[in-house]
Design a protein around this motif. Structure first.
Motif, PDB file in Angstrom:
ATOM      1  N   PRO A   1       2.913 -12.762 -43.223  1.00 57.45           N
ATOM      2  CA  PRO A   1       1.809 -12.904 -44.191  1.00 57.45           C
ATOM      3  C   PRO A   1       1.042 -14.190 -43.913  1.00 57.45           C
ATOM      4  CG  PRO A   1       3.931 -13.360 -45.231  1.00 57.45           C
ATOM      5  CD  PRO A   1       4.239 -12.803 -43.875  1.00 57.45           C
ATOM      6  N   PRO A   2      -0.222 -14.248 -44.295  1.00 57.25           N
ATOM      7  CA  PRO A   2      -1.030 -15.451 -44.011  1.00 57.25           C
ATOM      8  C   PRO A   2      -0.424 -16.730 -44.555  1.00 57.25           C
ATOM      9  CG  PRO A   2      -2.417 -13.645 -44.768  1.00 57.25           C
ATOM     10  CD  PRO A   2      -1.003 -13.197 -44.966  1.00 57.25           C
TER      11      PRO A   2
ATOM     12  N   SER B   1       5.574 -21.212 -37.752  1.00 57.75           N
ATOM     13  CA  SER B   1       4.209 -21.729 -37.903  1.00 57.75           C
ATOM     14  C   SER B   1       3.306 -21.241 -36.777  1.00 57.75           C
ATOM     15  CB  SER B   1       4.250 -23.259 -37.933  1.00 57.75           C
ATOM     16  OG  SER B   1       2.944 -23.798 -38.033  1.00 57.75           O
ATOM     17  N   GLU B   2       3.834 -21.213 -35.565  1.00 56.24           N
ATOM     18  CA  GLU B   2       3.032 -20.753 -34.426  1.00 56.24           C
ATOM     19  C   GLU B   2       2.680 -19.277 -34.566  1.00 56.24           C
ATOM     20  OE1 GLU B   2       3.422 -20.388 -29.532  1.00 56.24           O
ATOM     21  OE2 GLU B   2       4.968 -21.406 -30.720  1.00 56.24           O
TER      22      GLU B   2
ATOM     23  N   LEU C   1      -5.292 -16.392 -36.765  1.00 58.25           N
ATOM     24  CA  LEU C   1      -6.422 -16.495 -35.846  1.00 58.25           C
ATOM     25  C   LEU C   1      -6.968 -15.112 -35.507  1.00 58.25           C
ATOM     26  CD1 LEU C   1      -8.248 -18.141 -33.974  1.00 58.25           C
ATOM     27  CD2 LEU C   1      -6.456 -18.018 -32.228  1.00 58.25           C
ATOM     28  N   LEU C   2      -6.065 -14.171 -35.200  1.00 58.65           N
ATOM     29  CA  LEU C   2      -6.519 -12.812 -34.891  1.00 58.65           C
ATOM     30  C   LEU C   2      -7.203 -12.176 -36.098  1.00 58.65           C
ATOM     31  CD1 LEU C   2      -3.427 -11.499 -32.865  1.00 58.65           C
ATOM     32  CD2 LEU C   2      -5.646 -12.211 -31.972  1.00 58.65           C
ATOM     33  N   THR C   3      -6.653 -12.425 -37.283  1.00 56.26           N
ATOM     34  CA  THR C   3      -7.263 -11.868 -38.495  1.00 56.26           C
ATOM     35  C   THR C   3      -8.653 -12.448 -38.722  1.00 56.26           C
ATOM     36  OG1 THR C   3      -5.065 -11.610 -39.478  1.00 56.26           O
ATOM     37  CG2 THR C   3      -6.957 -11.558 -40.966  1.00 56.26           C
TER      38      THR C   3
ATOM     39  N   ASP D   1     -14.519 -12.034 -38.542  1.00 61.49           N
ATOM     40  CA  ASP D   1     -15.822 -12.514 -38.064  1.00 61.49           C
ATOM     41  C   ASP D   1     -16.577 -11.413 -37.325  1.00 61.49           C
ATOM     42  OD1 ASP D   1     -15.237 -14.970 -39.128  1.00 61.49           O
ATOM     43  OD2 ASP D   1     -14.543 -15.840 -37.234  1.00 61.49           O
ATOM     44  N   ILE D   2     -15.842 -10.636 -36.541  1.00 66.39           N
ATOM     45  CA  ILE D   2     -16.496  -9.544 -35.804  1.00 66.39           C
ATOM     46  C   ILE D   2     -17.032  -8.497 -36.771  1.00 66.39           C
ATOM     47  CG2 ILE D   2     -16.080  -7.634 -34.215  1.00 66.39           C
ATOM     48  CD1 ILE D   2     -14.106  -9.422 -32.736  1.00 66.39           C
ATOM     49  N   ASP D   3     -16.202  -8.138 -37.758  1.00 68.89           N
ATOM     50  CA  ASP D   3     -16.651  -7.150 -38.739  1.00 68.89           C
ATOM     51  C   ASP D   3     -17.858  -7.658 -39.540  1.00 68.89           C
ATOM     52  OD1 ASP D   3     -14.618  -5.504 -37.923  1.00 68.89           O
ATOM     53  OD2 ASP D   3     -13.230  -6.120 -39.510  1.00 68.89           O
ATOM     54  N   ALA D   4     -17.817  -8.944 -39.910  1.00 67.15           N
ATOM     55  CA  ALA D   4     -18.947  -9.510 -40.659  1.00 67.15           C
ATOM     56  C   ALA D   4     -20.206  -9.532 -39.798  1.00 67.15           C
ATOM     57  CB  ALA D   4     -18.597 -10.923 -41.128  1.00 67.15           C
TER      58      ALA D   4
END
Length: 227
Positions: A40-41, A110-111, A118-120, A125-128
């Motif tokens: 989870p984030p 954490s990594e 980052l992928l999310t 950003d791509i969808d927006a």
């Protein structure tokens, strides 16, 4: 005084061993977060609770080791002090390993979480971007379709290449067999008397076949006659 010190040492060591066992049990649960591919984030309440419990156990064990050290320094018996020194060193080594393991697991979790976030974020950003730029979204879709078509073409080219290679292999085998047959025929024609010998062998086989056929026919007739 010595009896009191020995009793205190035994109780503290028992507590230290019990806390070590609890730490290893919590490590087994905490390590599952490090092996997860989709975290989870943000850390869950259970994850935070386990991490806090591990930190508390390590601190309590550090305090126990300090108490054991003070008791050992007050010991006057050298014989028992050597054994206790070994036990104390062992507790320190285990504590050091567990601290290192907690740091390693925390860093791994954490990594993994940073990578997932980052992928999310990139996908968001791509969808927006696509939502705000319909033309760009259409162009991206066409590029993806072109990529899939190119992959299909590459796959078909690979299959055709394999088919051509197999066909070429069959042609080579056919030519090899034809060459072997020509060599056999040529060699047979060059050896004197081979054709005649082959003809005699064939004639002998035909004669033997006729004789066997006549004999079988005679036997059948004899059986029918004497029944």
């Amino acid at each position: 005084m010595a009896t009191s010190t020995g009793t205190g040492w035994a109780q503290l060591r028992q507590q230290a061993r019990s806390l070590e066992t609890q730490t290893e049990s919590l490590f087994h649960t905490y390590s599952q977060y490090a092996s997860m591919t989709k975290l989870p984030p943000k850390p869950s309440e259970e994850e935070q609770r386990i991490q806090a419990q591990l930190q508390d156990l390590l601190e309590r064990r550090e305090s126990l080791i300090s108490q054991l050290t003070r008791l050992l320094d007050s010991e006057a018996t050298l014989t028992s002090s050597a054994l206790k020194q070994n036990n104390l060193s062992r507790h320190r080594e285990v504590l050091h390993d567990h601290r290192h393991e907690l740091q390693r697991l925390t860093a791994a979790i954490s990594e993994t979480r940073d990578r997932v976030n980052l992928l999310t974020n990139v996908r968001s950003d791509i969808d927006a971007y696509r939502s705000s730029n319909p033309a760009a979204a259409e162009a991206d879709y066409m590029l993806e379709e072109r990529g899939r078509i190119d992959n299909s073409h590459n796959m078909m080219d690979g299959v055709l290449s394999q088919a051509y290679a197999i066909n070429e292999s069959f042609n080579l085998q056919r030519e090899t067999l034809a060459s072997i047959n020509r060599r056999i025929v040529t060699a047979a024609s060059q050896i004197p008397g081979v054709n005649a010998l082959i003809g005699k062998i064939g004639a002998k086989r035909r004669r033997d076949g006729i004789i066997i056929g006549v004999f079988i026919g005679f036997c059948v007739l004899a059986l029918l006659f004497f029944r």
